[in-house]
Motif scaffolding. Structure first.
Motif, PDB file in Angstrom:
ATOM      1  N   VAL A   1      19.963  56.796  32.950  1.00 29.98           N
ATOM      2  CA  VAL A   1      21.129  57.327  32.248  1.00 29.98           C
ATOM      3  C   VAL A   1      21.433  58.765  32.669  1.00 29.98           C
ATOM      4  O   VAL A   1      22.587  59.151  32.824  1.00 29.98           O
ATOM      5  CB  VAL A   1      20.919  57.252  30.719  1.00 29.98           C
ATOM      6  N   HIS A   2      20.380  59.561  32.879  1.00 29.39           N
ATOM      7  CA  HIS A   2      20.565  60.997  33.136  1.00 29.39           C
ATOM      8  C   HIS A   2      20.231  61.327  34.588  1.00 29.39           C
ATOM      9  O   HIS A   2      19.291  62.051  34.882  1.00 29.39           O
ATOM     10  CB  HIS A   2      19.677  61.811  32.196  1.00 29.39           C
ATOM     11  N   ARG A   3      21.042  60.842  35.499  1.00 29.81           N
ATOM     12  CA  ARG A   3      20.674  61.032  36.902  1.00 29.81           C
ATOM     13  C   ARG A   3      21.775  61.618  37.768  1.00 29.81           C
ATOM     14  O   ARG A   3      21.490  62.171  38.827  1.00 29.81           O
ATOM     15  CB  ARG A   3      20.215  59.706  37.496  1.00 29.81           C
ATOM     16  N   ASP A   4      23.017  61.562  37.361  1.00 30.00           N
ATOM     17  CA  ASP A   4      24.096  61.890  38.292  1.00 30.00           C
ATOM     18  C   ASP A   4      24.908  63.132  37.943  1.00 30.00           C
ATOM     19  O   ASP A   4      25.604  63.670  38.788  1.00 30.00           O
ATOM     20  CB  ASP A   4      25.059  60.698  38.422  1.00 30.00           C
TER      21      ASP A   4
ATOM     22  N   VAL B   1      17.379  82.043  22.394  1.00 30.66           N
ATOM     23  CA  VAL B   1      18.477  81.906  23.350  1.00 30.66           C
ATOM     24  C   VAL B   1      18.339  80.625  24.170  1.00 30.66           C
ATOM     25  O   VAL B   1      19.297  79.845  24.323  1.00 30.66           O
ATOM     26  CB  VAL B   1      18.545  83.143  24.267  1.00 30.66           C
ATOM     27  N   LEU B   2      17.140  80.382  24.695  1.00 31.84           N
ATOM     28  CA  LEU B   2      16.946  79.181  25.513  1.00 31.84           C
ATOM     29  C   LEU B   2      17.063  77.899  24.693  1.00 31.84           C
ATOM     30  O   LEU B   2      17.660  76.924  25.159  1.00 31.84           O
ATOM     31  CB  LEU B   2      15.610  79.256  26.240  1.00 31.84           C
ATOM     32  N   PRO B   3      16.515  77.850  23.464  1.00 25.62           N
ATOM     33  CA  PRO B   3      16.780  76.660  22.641  1.00 25.62           C
ATOM     34  C   PRO B   3      18.264  76.423  22.392  1.00 25.62           C
ATOM     35  O   PRO B   3      18.714  75.272  22.401  1.00 25.62           O
ATOM     36  CB  PRO B   3      16.032  76.973  21.340  1.00 25.62           C
ATOM     37  N   TRP B   4      19.029  77.493  22.181  1.00 28.70           N
ATOM     38  CA  TRP B   4      20.470  77.319  22.002  1.00 28.70           C
ATOM     39  C   TRP B   4      21.107  76.733  23.260  1.00 28.70           C
ATOM     40  O   TRP B   4      21.992  75.870  23.190  1.00 28.70           O
ATOM     41  CB  TRP B   4      21.141  78.642  21.640  1.00 28.70           C
ATOM     42  N   ALA B   5      20.672  77.204  24.419  1.00 24.87           N
ATOM     43  CA  ALA B   5      21.204  76.660  25.674  1.00 24.87           C
ATOM     44  C   ALA B   5      20.853  75.181  25.809  1.00 24.87           C
ATOM     45  O   ALA B   5      21.661  74.376  26.279  1.00 24.87           O
ATOM     46  CB  ALA B   5      20.649  77.459  26.856  1.00 24.87           C
ATOM     47  N   SER B   6      19.645  74.817  25.382  1.00 19.66           N
ATOM     48  CA  SER B   6      19.239  73.414  25.444  1.00 19.66           C
ATOM     49  C   SER B   6      20.065  72.555  24.503  1.00 19.66           C
ATOM     50  O   SER B   6      20.431  71.421  24.828  1.00 19.66           O
ATOM     51  CB  SER B   6      17.747  73.288  25.101  1.00 19.66           C
TER      52      SER B   6
ATOM     53  N   ILE C   1      26.315  67.172  27.246  1.00 20.60           N
ATOM     54  CA  ILE C   1      26.014  66.463  28.489  1.00 20.60           C
ATOM     55  C   ILE C   1      25.043  65.306  28.256  1.00 20.60           C
ATOM     56  O   ILE C   1      25.424  64.136  28.344  1.00 20.60           O
ATOM     57  CB  ILE C   1      25.454  67.436  29.554  1.00 20.60           C
ATOM     58  N   GLN C   2      23.783  65.611  27.941  1.00 23.55           N
ATOM     59  CA  GLN C   2      22.780  64.552  27.838  1.00 23.55           C
ATOM     60  C   GLN C   2      23.112  63.539  26.744  1.00 23.55           C
ATOM     61  O   GLN C   2      23.062  62.323  26.971  1.00 23.55           O
ATOM     62  CB  GLN C   2      21.395  65.172  27.558  1.00 23.55           C
ATOM     63  N   ASP C   3      23.443  64.033  25.557  1.00 25.37           N
ATOM     64  CA  ASP C   3      23.739  63.117  24.457  1.00 25.37           C
ATOM     65  C   ASP C   3      25.002  62.300  24.721  1.00 25.37           C
ATOM     66  O   ASP C   3      25.080  61.130  24.361  1.00 25.37           O
ATOM     67  CB  ASP C   3      23.888  63.911  23.153  1.00 25.37           C
ATOM     68  N   VAL C   4      25.970  62.917  25.359  1.00 27.89           N
ATOM     69  CA  VAL C   4      27.203  62.197  25.701  1.00 27.89           C
ATOM     70  C   VAL C   4      26.893  61.027  26.626  1.00 27.89           C
ATOM     71  O   VAL C   4      27.463  59.935  26.499  1.00 27.89           O
ATOM     72  CB  VAL C   4      28.220  63.160  26.350  1.00 27.89           C
TER      73      VAL C   4
END
Length: 405
Positions: free
Chosen positions: A165-168, A285-290, A297-300
């Motif tokens: 699913v998360h490759r492209d 900050v990094l958790p917010w970016a994640s 992106i990923q969840d979509v």
């Protein structure tokens, strides 16, 4: 929807003192507000006068005011003022809204969905220690997706779909570079390693009450050194905690209605950066970016698949599981059992609310009538067992004994 459980419905910071907050959860419109002492109140949002939504109104003293005709309702659900009748008028007792038990804990508002119980009889929140006692800095956000909660939960109970699913998407290269690439090749071998790891090994499932713990290795068959170890902790009704060597996150997949789910996602700091980022705000900050990457992106990518799954609601027998789907299978089996227990305890279909005992001041689907018939397909509820010890804490909102019947 599984009855007699605590469901997180939104972040506590979203309910302020200045105006009411409206949400749709468990198939019902709700209004949340704080009284003059700051105590949280959760009520059915429908004004019994002409059906306006109280969340569109405003705060007036220790009441929430209907936007249509100014009727005002107090924390106990009773109507306190009807401007059209004047200040000295006798207000009909039927003019009241249902008030639901809520608690605040771990930054979230938790709604009790199910049969009415005295405050002392409500169970503790079901929160696994890996979440309740987690000391890491984190960031939290939420969003709504047009999928049934069973499919959403299933997608987070296994991770061998990620290779496909998360490759492209171009953004996935950030994962490839920093999470899967090796230092020896400056991260440039990340995509190759990511796509090569397709086998699940060393999987083990443990059950403790309403908590399921599943550990496994996602491995490249030709090179076992290319392995990611996962630990997934699921706690009923809807909490999924994921731990890997690369990241740690908690999801709550909360039913909005039969066609939509609210995803509350909490992402934890990356330990490797803690020595470099001393201030907690910086470590968030990094958790917010994640979270941003997950939401947009990923969840979509996951939801795009889930939207086209058939049937829309998952339950035992609709999927041909393989051995590594044991967590999915166990989740569906326990969910089915809890719903069946609720249906067995529900009053007969023809029984009146007065004869049934508990008043109807609760989220509408949990009144034990339509719920009993719908339980078989996973859409209904009634009185479940709600048992099991929890380590969550929080203060319950006052639930008046004199609710409307």
């Amino acid at each position: 929807m599984i009855p007699n459980q605590w469901y997180p419905i939104l972040e506590a910071k979203e309910v302020g003192n200045g105006k009411p907050t409206g949400v749709r959860r468990m198939g019902e419109e709700l209004v949340l507000w704080r009284d003059l002492d700051g105590n949280l109140v959760c009520q059915g949002a429908r004004c019994p006068h002409k059906g306006a939504n109280l969340a569109d109104g405003r705060m007036k003293g220790n009441t929430v005011e209907c936007p249509y005709h100014g009727f005002r309702y107090g924390p106990d659900g009773a109507c306190k003022a009807v401007p059209a009748l004047g200040s000295g008028a006798r207000i009909p007792g039927s003019l009241r809204v249902p008030t639901h038990p809520v608690r605040e804990a771990h930054g979230l508002v938790w709604l009790w969905w199910g049969e009415e119980r005295a405050e002392a009889d409500l169970p503790d929140l079901q929160i696994a220690p890996v979440v309740a006692d987690n000391p890491k800095a984190h960031a939290t956000t939420h969003w709504t997706r047009p999928v049934h909660y069973t499919r959403y939960i299933e997608s987070l109970l296994e991770f061998y779909h990620i290779t496909y699913v998360h490759r492209d998407h171009w953004f996935n290269y950030i994962d490839y570079l920093f999470l899967y690439g090796t230092a020896r090749k400056l991260g440039l071998d990340g995509k190759e390693r990511y796509l090569a790891a397709t086998k699940i090994v060393n999987h083990k499932l443990e059950t403790e009450g309403q908590t399921l713990r599943y550990s496994f290795d996602h491995q490249e068959e030709a090179d076992p050194r290319n392995t990611t170890h996962y630990v997934i902790t699921f706690t009923f009704p809807c909490q999924v905690h994921v731990q890997t060597e690369q990241f740690e996150a908690t999801s709550w997949l909360v039913p909005v209605d039969d066609g939509h789910t609210e995803h509350i996602l909490r992402w934890y700091e990356y330990p490797a950066f803690k020595p470099l980022l001393r201030a907690e705000k910086l470590r968030r900050v990094l958790p917010w970016a994640s979270l941003y990457m997950e939401k947009w992106i990923q969840d979509v990518q996951d939801v795009r698949i889930m939207e086209r799954q058939e049937p829309k609601i998952s339950e035992g027998g609709v999927s041909k599981f393989i051995p590594v789907d044991e967590l999915n299978a166990k989740y569906l089996a326990i969910r089915s059992r809890l719903i069946q227990e609720a249906a067995a305890k529900a009053p007969p279909a023809g029984e009146t609310a007065e004869a049934a005992g508990p008043p109807a001041g609760r989220p509408a689907p949990a009144n034990g009538r339509k719920a009993a018939g719908a339980a078989a397909n996973g859409n209904g509820s009634g009185g479940g067992n709600g048992s099991g010890s929890g380590n969550g804490s929080g203060t319950a909102a006052t639930v008046p004994a004199s609710r409307a019947r």
